[in-house]
Design a protein around this motif. Structure first.
Motif, short mmCIF file in Angstrom:
data_model
loop_
_atom_site.label_atom_id
_atom_site.label_comp_id
_atom_site.label_asym_id
_atom_site.label_seq_id
_atom_site.Cartn_x
_atom_site.Cartn_y
_atom_site.Cartn_z
N THR A 64 0.94 -1.17 -0.01
CA THR A 64 -0.16 -0.26 0.04
C THR A 64 0.84 1.21 0.09
N ASP A 84 -3.77 11.06 7.75
CA ASP A 84 -5.27 11.19 7.06
C ASP A 84 -5.35 10.62 5.62
N LYS A 87 -5.06 6.70 6.15
CA LYS A 87 -5.92 6.08 7.17
C LYS A 87 -6.88 4.96 6.29
N ASP A 88 -7.56 5.48 5.53
CA ASP A 88 -8.66 4.48 4.85
C ASP A 88 -8.15 3.43 4.25
N ARG A 89 -6.98 3.35 3.35
CA ARG A 89 -6.28 2.35 2.80
C ARG A 89 -5.64 1.41 3.84
N VAL A 91 -6.73 1.07 7.07
CA VAL A 91 -7.63 0.31 8.12
C VAL A 91 -8.42 -1.06 7.65
N ALA A 92 -8.46 -1.18 6.25
CA ALA A 92 -8.96 -2.39 5.72
C ALA A 92 -8.20 -2.62 4.45
N ASP A 94 -7.05 -4.95 1.46
CA ASP A 94 -7.67 -5.98 0.70
C ASP A 94 -6.72 -7.07 0.24
N THR A 109 -16.94 -5.47 -0.57
CA THR A 109 -18.13 -4.33 -0.52
C THR A 109 -18.72 -4.38 -2.02
N HIS A 111 -18.49 -2.14 -3.91
CA HIS A 111 -17.73 -1.34 -5.02
C HIS A 111 -17.05 -2.48 -5.54
#
Length: 619
Positions: A64, A84, A87-89, A91-92, A94, A109, A111
């Motif tokens: 990542t 920030d 963070k989103d990448r 936290v979960a 793939d 998801t 998506h």
């Protein structure tokens, strides 16, 4: 207790803390050296090194981070801004789908379902306030201002359309069968949930009409058959795992009143699970009038004879608090005093001061208060010396309370301060009571025999005391006072709870042994006559009540009789679950026995516990 089972647990925790310190402190030192702002490339280098150092499998994190390498020359940016962005990448993360997808389950998801097709699709969570989410406008820029500023800005209608599109994508991925579900219970808030209007829309597309949500909920409940208290379908063939299958098999058997239909059914469970087999057989045995090994220790077998002899009252030292458990419940005594089992410590925020913490703090303040006055030559407390004694008490309480607060880290400081203020009030009343009685002079504080831990009187006895030449005891006496004109002693055991004793108490049915047996042990250890022992309930909850007990041949005989009965039960190996009235309410071992032991004992044979009943009848 020196031989407590917690000793090894604490030693293990200390080793684990040492390992954590060796790992965490260097990482913290490294983080402290990071700059406030840096180029993206420098942040990525630092994040990558940290991932390799701290994660056992850092590959996905490194992958990542590598995706952000084109931004290396961007900046400088702060650590918060970089966090920030990542963070989103992070936290979960793939997992890439395997090359061969057959025989596997895809979890993702909506998506991630774009462009994919599956024979069967499950769409969970179609409950109100879950899907769709409760609509919320941006409080910093409301939709009305967004429309005026730029038509391209996302508004509530756009969010609703996007969420509906995601549901369509998830539904459209199914080629043969689609399952929609919703949770019927909000476990966190213990309230029922209702299906969302998206579920109603789907039913309208299927049936051509909008169903009543109550009808839909009833049909969903009928279809699933599972409930929160019994999470299994009605038909065992529809179970998705072993647990659901077994529960589905048991449900109709438990509800049936026809013993002929039930007998012999579900017997396969006893062969699959040894723990369940032991539990069922044990519960059956405990339902019979006769005492059995399922009730505790009922006899001395050859293999345990030596162990039983080693745990008799003359074979090892017992504390009086451990011996008092026998009167409460012999099985509790077996588990706590002989097997040395204790409840597991569960770390949790200290919101209110529990009774054990309150009592420990209270007793520590009392002992240090007496020692401070002894060093100052201010004992006994007199009316003239009362103001100075109160100042000393306040200083000691502040110091001890701060020490406890540092160790326990109370979650709400104001609540802790209020409870310390209550202790200060009770201790102040207690000190004024001391000034009213000039007959007795405090002499020994936390005087122990057979204990070697911190905080004891330096004049304590290192070895246990053998009472009546038969019983080995150890313990710690809160206060020993001297009467100078007669040269005799008085033993005091301070209590911080409610006074539930009788006025003519001696041993309290074997549940209150400290006043008499402490007196016997102190008299034997110090070689000075002890004329009385007393319980002093020195708090508002206890009403500052005193329960003096004269130490004479009768009271000594009662105390020795208690020790004889306990020793006899250990010798015979008869330590069963026979609790006193309401004893199970506060028992640490209630999960072992269950909540109905008091009712069960009423149906058992009383002859084997006759001596226990005799003990509980003692004054």
């Amino acid at each position: 207790e020196p031989d407590s089972a917690r000793v090894r647990a604490y030693e293990r925790d200390l080793r684990n803390l040492a390992h954590l310190r060796a790992f965490a402190l260097p990482v913290i030192d490294e983080l402290a050296e990071w700059p406030d702002r840096a180029m993206w490339g420098e942040w990525l280098d630092r994040f990558s090194a940290l991932a390799v150092r701290c994660l056992s499998r850092p590959e996905r994190v490194l992958q990542t981070l590598a995706a952000y390498r084109p931004m290396s020359e961007v900046g400088p940016v702060s650590l918060e801004e970089a966090g920030d962005a990542l963070k989103d990448r992070l936290v979960a993360l793939d997992w890439d789908p395997p090359d061969r997808r057959y025989g596997r389950v895809f979890v993702g998801t909506p998506h991630q379902a774009r462009g994919r097709a599956f024979r069967v699709v499950f769409v969970p969570g179609l409950a109100e306030r879950l899907v769709p989410q409760r609509p919320r406008e941006d409080p910093l820029l409301l939709d009305e201002q967004r429309a005026e500023a730029d038509e391209a800005l996302v508004r509530q209608d756009d969010r609703r359309s996007a969420e509906r599109l995601l549901l369509k994508i998830a539904i459209g991925a199914a080629s043969e069968r689609l399952y929609l579900s919703y949770p019927r219970m909000d476990v966190a808030e213990t309230r029922a949930r209702v299906p969302s209007f998206y579920a109603l829309d789907v039913m309208r597309a299927i049936t051509g009409r909008v169903p009543d949500h109550r009808v839909l909920a009833a049909e969903a409940e009928e279809e699933a058959g599972a409930r929160l208290e019994w999470p299994a379908p009605r038909d065992s063939d529809r179970a998705i795992d072993e647990l659901e299958h077994d529960l589905a098999v048991l449900k109709p058997l438990l509800e049936s009143r026809d013993t002929a239909v039930v007998k012999g059914r579900a017997h396969y469970l006893l062969g699959l699970n040894d723990a369940l087999r032991r539990s069922v057989i044990g519960r059956w045995a405990r339902g019979r009038p006769a005492w059995s090994p399922s009730d505790g220790l009922v006899k001395v077998a050859p293999g345990v004879r030596d162990a039983i002899q080693a745990n008799r009252l003359g074979g090892r030292a017992y504390s009086l608090s451990a011996l008092q458990r026998f009167s409460v419940c012999p099985y509790q005594f077996l588990l706590a005093a002989i097997h040395r089992l204790e409840p597991r410590d569960e770390p949790e925020p200290l919101v209110r001061m529990d009774p054990l913490t309150r009592g420990s703090l209270f007793h520590k303040v009392q002992a240090e208060f007496f020692r401070a006055l002894e060093r100052a030559g201010a004992l006994p407390v007199t009316p003239d010396g009362l103001p100075g004694a109160i100042r000393t008490l306040d200083a000691v309480l502040d110091r001890v309370a701060d020490s406890y607060a540092e160790q326990l880290l109370p979650a709400i400081p104001r609540v802790w301060q209020d409870e310390v203020a209550e202790i200060r009030r009770d201790l102040g009343i207690w000190v004024r009571r001391l000034a009213d009685d000039q007959t007795w002079v405090p002499t020994y504080f936390e005087f122990s025999f057979g204990l070697n831990d911190e905080g004891r009187d330096p004049r304590s006895l290192p070895d246990p005391v053998v009472v009546d030449g038969r019983f080995v005891l150890r313990g710690s006496v809160d206060l020993v006072e001297t009467r100078p004109d007669l040269g005799v002693l008085r033993v005091t055991d301070h209590k911080t709870g409610k006074d539930r004793t009788n006025r003519d108490i001696v041993v309290g049915g074997g549940a209150v042994l400290q006043p008499v047996l402490y007196s016997v042990a102190v008299e034997q250890g110090l070689g000075t006559r002890v004329v009385s022992g007393r319980l002093f309930y020195c708090t508002t909850a206890g009403g500052f009540a005193e329960r003096p007990i004269e130490v004479n041949d009768y009271s000594k005989g009662q105390a020795l009789r208690v020790l004889e009965l306990i020793d006899s039960a250990v010798e015979r190996g008869f330590l069963v679950a026979a609790p006193a009235e309401r004893a199970c309410t506060w028992c640490d071992f209630r999960p072992v026995c269950g909540p109905h032991e008091e009712d069960r004992v009423k149906r058992t044979n009383k002859a084997p516990i006759r001596e226990l009943e005799d003990l509980r009848s003692l004054r």
